[in-house]
Design an enzyme around this catalytic site. Structure first.
Site, PDB file in Angstrom:
ATOM      1  N   CYS A  25       0.842  -1.103  -0.036  1.00 34.36           N
ATOM      2  CA  CYS A  25       0.238  -0.065  -0.093  1.00 34.36           C
ATOM      3  C   CYS A  25       0.726   1.308   0.069  1.00 34.36           C
ATOM      4  O   CYS A  25       1.593   1.534  -0.994  1.00 34.36           O
ATOM      5  CB  CYS A  25      -0.847  -0.109   1.093  1.00 34.36           C
ATOM      6  N   HIS A  50      -3.482  -6.005   1.705  1.00 36.82           N
ATOM      7  CA  HIS A  50      -3.083  -6.132   2.940  1.00 36.82           C
ATOM      8  C   HIS A  50      -4.106  -7.084   3.686  1.00 36.82           C
ATOM      9  O   HIS A  50      -4.426  -7.963   2.794  1.00 36.82           O
ATOM     10  CB  HIS A  50      -2.998  -4.763   3.833  1.00 36.82           C
TER      11      HIS A  50
END
Lengths: 246, 472
Positions: A94, A198
């Site tokens: 991310c 994630h």
């Protein structure tokens, strides 16, 4: 032969359970009696590679991204780039992934420089666009074995990432990926991996964890093999989510 | 403060009444916001008009954790003090829910039965409610990462809340948790701030939990120095760079003593004096809720004696912490919203070796948060540590359930904790867990929101509880 996990900005980039990635690598080493150490690398601290390393670079909030971009703009970023070119293992998730590209533009329009490991840029979400949020299933071709594998995770990002001359990590089967348009997800260059997944990524995808460990240990011993582990619990969790997404 | 006849207002109230009856008849779920939607369509100013007719004005409570519990604590205190307050207690905490509560409290001519409004308000809805509801007081409990996919980022949420401060009158009050740095920093933009916090060095966990959300100074971005960490990022802190630090407290809890799952005692200090308080619900987070409730009530003019009495009589809010008698066993439901709350529950019940029978149920519906990555931020390792250091009498295997039961099982495996049976189906899981609980013992149920609703429903079908809209 100790493996060192360098947890970059552990105290700041702790959004979205990135800690699970550290736990996953650590446990899967311990269960095989591979000595493992976790080192937190904070703002203003240099990275200190051994020769068996995994660098983890997680996601953060926008204000923190700016601090990190500054911290990485000098020798630290150059060191990390050198590690990658030398075959070192880096996983960026991310916000960390975004900062591994050339530049990252915040929603306020500030253009932050990246480390330049990947040939990619990230643009902010336009006012009429949604954040890209949800479960993701990605098909990955692992160059190590030339096998097609899958990974699952959760993405939540406003930024849209566009790849230049860098291979994607995989192709999106379900979800948005890099930008919601071109079907690519993440990036890979040598042993550097970047992804929007994630959730946490590694505990859900133990084969990828093992691949990172293997990448790291084979830099020193190219015949190194990992003992197989019983992954029945992980497999059930993977299948129950992947089946929902297919 | 007009109370003359307003035909449009009356039409709005009448329309809401029929919507409410229709929604109850159709059993569409308690009918708690629909009347608000309808009333606002007929008279967009309905909330402003009705709230201006409340003689004592209104107070609103917002924050990530503890809104419902705190609101109900204040409600109990006001009841003890003889103040009639209208509140939106069933968790309808957007502007429509607040409107619906006031509408159903008012006569058709637009006269409220209550003297005061007391509302729990969703963080993102604070500006709208403050602009319309004529608030005299706004309390901000804490800002934790919770369903980030809804709100974006914490600092932004703080800004949104602070933007509402100007809508309070000059003699209005903003009640802030001094121990949460981001919340405390909001007080810098207003002269109306009153702070509460805990002074109890014995509760120092000694470490910032992995879930800590704002460890950097909200003013200048430098890492904060913590003298004490109570939970998450909540504690005694200061910034070495800009000098921002935990503000001086007007409402304080000290000498905090836990009595297991039964309750907590502490010394409450207020601008009007000190008193010993006992609350019948466990955990440090409920000490914070009680402190916030004391500050809201105290700043609304309630005497210290009434505050102590009200808190003592408070029994816990729907679903957040709830005991249900299940035949010759007991089920203790503890709602899990996020890693900080989960850690508190583990610290209070499991590390204390109290809990021998545990069911964890993790769903990933919208109301639970679709992203279950937060399970990795929960400090299950603290249990493994307690076990290896001999601080517990051996941990029980946890039974896991919910849509994401398998992810929960993986999490426990990587904390090297014993996993019991994995039963994704919630109805089946609660039945099996109760059956596996020896008679006379307590089953601790740790569900996310929608899993809690399903488990409650099953308990209700077994004759063990009531549907929530009957809950008082």
């Amino acid at each position: 032969m100790k493996l060192t996990i360098h947890h970059l900005y552990a105290d700041m980039m702790n959004l979205y359970g990135d800690r699970g990635n550290v736990i996953s690598i650590k446990k899967r080493c311990e269960w095989r009696s591979i000595p493992v150490e976790v080192v937190d690398v904070g703002l203003g601290e240099r990275i200190q590679p051994t020769s068996r390393d995994i660098f983890l670079f997680g996601g953060g909030q926008d204000r923190e991204q700016a601090l990190l971009a500054e911290d990485l703009s000098g020798s630290k970023g150059a060191d990390l780039r050198a590690v990658v070119e030398d075959g070192g293992v880096v996983l960026g998730v991310c916000g960390g992934y975004q900062l591994m590209g050339h530049s990252y533009e915040t929603p306020e329009g500030e253009r932050l420089p990246g480390v330049g490991i990947f040939d990619l840029t990230t643009e902010p979400r336009k006012p009429d666009e949604e954040r890209l949020i949800g479960n993701v299933l990605v098909r990955v071709r692992a160059p190590e074995t030339d096998e097609v594998r899958e990974i699952v995770g959760f993405e939540n990002h406003g930024g849209r990432t566009y790849l230049g001359d860098t291979e994607p990590l995989g192709e999106v089967v379900a979800g948005y990926g890099n930008n919601g348009q071109d079907g690519t997800e993440g990036a890979r260059h040598l042993n550097a991996y970047g992804t929007y997944l994630h959730g946490s990524l590694l505990p859900k995808n133990p084969w990828l964890t093992d691949q990172l460990i293997l990448n790291a240990l084979r830099r020193v011993d190219d015949s190194f093999e990992l003992e197989p582990l019983d992954d029945a619990v992980e497999r059930v969790a993977f299948d129950s989510l992947a089946d929902r997404l297919r | 403060m007009s109370s003359e006849f307003d035909p449009r207002l009356s039409a709005a109230i009448l329309a809401a009444r029929s919507a409410q009856i229709a929604s109850r008849t159709l059993k569409t779920g308690g009918g708690s916001t629909m009347p608000g939607v309808v009333a606002r369509r007929v008279d967009p100013k309905v909330l402003t008009k009705l709230s201006q007719r409340l003689p004592m004005g209104s107070a609103a409570i917002t924050g990530t954790n503890g809104k419902t519990t705190t609101t109900r604590m204040v409600s109990k205190i006001l009841q003890t003090a003889g103040v009639r307050a209208v509140n939106n207690s069933t968790g309808a905490n957007l502007v429509t829910g607040v409107t619906a509560a006031l509408v159903s409290d008012s006569s058709v001519s637009g006269k409220p039965a209550s003297e005061m409004g007391l509302f729990e308000v969703d963080e993102a809805s604070v500006p709208k409610v403050a602009a319309e509801a004529d608030l005299k007081l706004l309390a901000v409990l804490n800002l934790f990462r919770d369903q980030l996919d809804r709100y974006g980022e914490l600092a932004y949420t703080g800004k949104v809340i602070a933007s509402a401060f100007v809508d309070l009158p000059p003699d209005g009050t903003v009640v802030l948790n001094a121990d949460d740095p981001l919340v405390a920093s909001l007080g810098r933009s207003t002269a109306k701030a009153v702070y509460y916090g805990v002074d109890e060095p014995n509760l120092d966990t000694g470490r910032l939990q992995h879930v800590a959300d704002s460890k950097d100074c909200p003013v200048c971005g430098t890492a904060l120095d913590y003298e004490t960490v109570y939970m998450g990022h909540v504690g005694l802190y200061g910034c070495g760079n800009c000098g921002f630090s935990r503000p001086e407290l007007q409402y304080r809890a000290s000498r905090v003593r836990f009595d297991g799952a039964r309750g907590t005692e502490f010394l409450l200090s207020t601008p009007k004096g000190e008193a010993e308080v006992r609350i019948e619900i466990p955990g440090l987070y409920n000490v914070y809720n009680a402190l916030a409730a004391a500050a809201v009530a105290g700043e609304s003019g309630v005497a210290l004696g009434e505050i102590v009495r009200g808190l003592g009589e408070f029994g816990g809010a729907f679903g957040r912490v709830e005991r249900v008698k299940a035949g010759d066993r007991e089920a203790f439901l503890l709602l899990i919203k996020n890693p900080v709350g989960f850690n508190e529950i583990l610290r209070t019940f499991v590390t204390g070796a109290d809990a021998r029978n545990v069911l964890i149920a993790i769903n990933d519906n919208d109301a639970d948060g679709r992203d279950v990555s937060w399970l990795w931020d929960v400090d299950f390792e603290m249990l493994a540590d307690a076990k290896s250091e001999g601080r517990t009498n051996g941990l029980p295997p946890f039974m896991v359930s919910g849509i994401r039961a398998d992810d929960m099982a993986v999490r426990l495996k990587y904390a090297e904790l014993p996993v019991g049976s994995v039963v994704p189906d919630r109805k089946k899981a609660i039945r099996e867990a109760l059956a596996a609980t020896p008679p006379g013992e307590t089953l601790y149920v740790l569900p996310t929101y929608t899993a809690m609703l399903e488990i409650r429903q099953t308990l209700s079908e077994l004759g063990y509880t009531h549907p929530f809209w009957e809950d008082k």
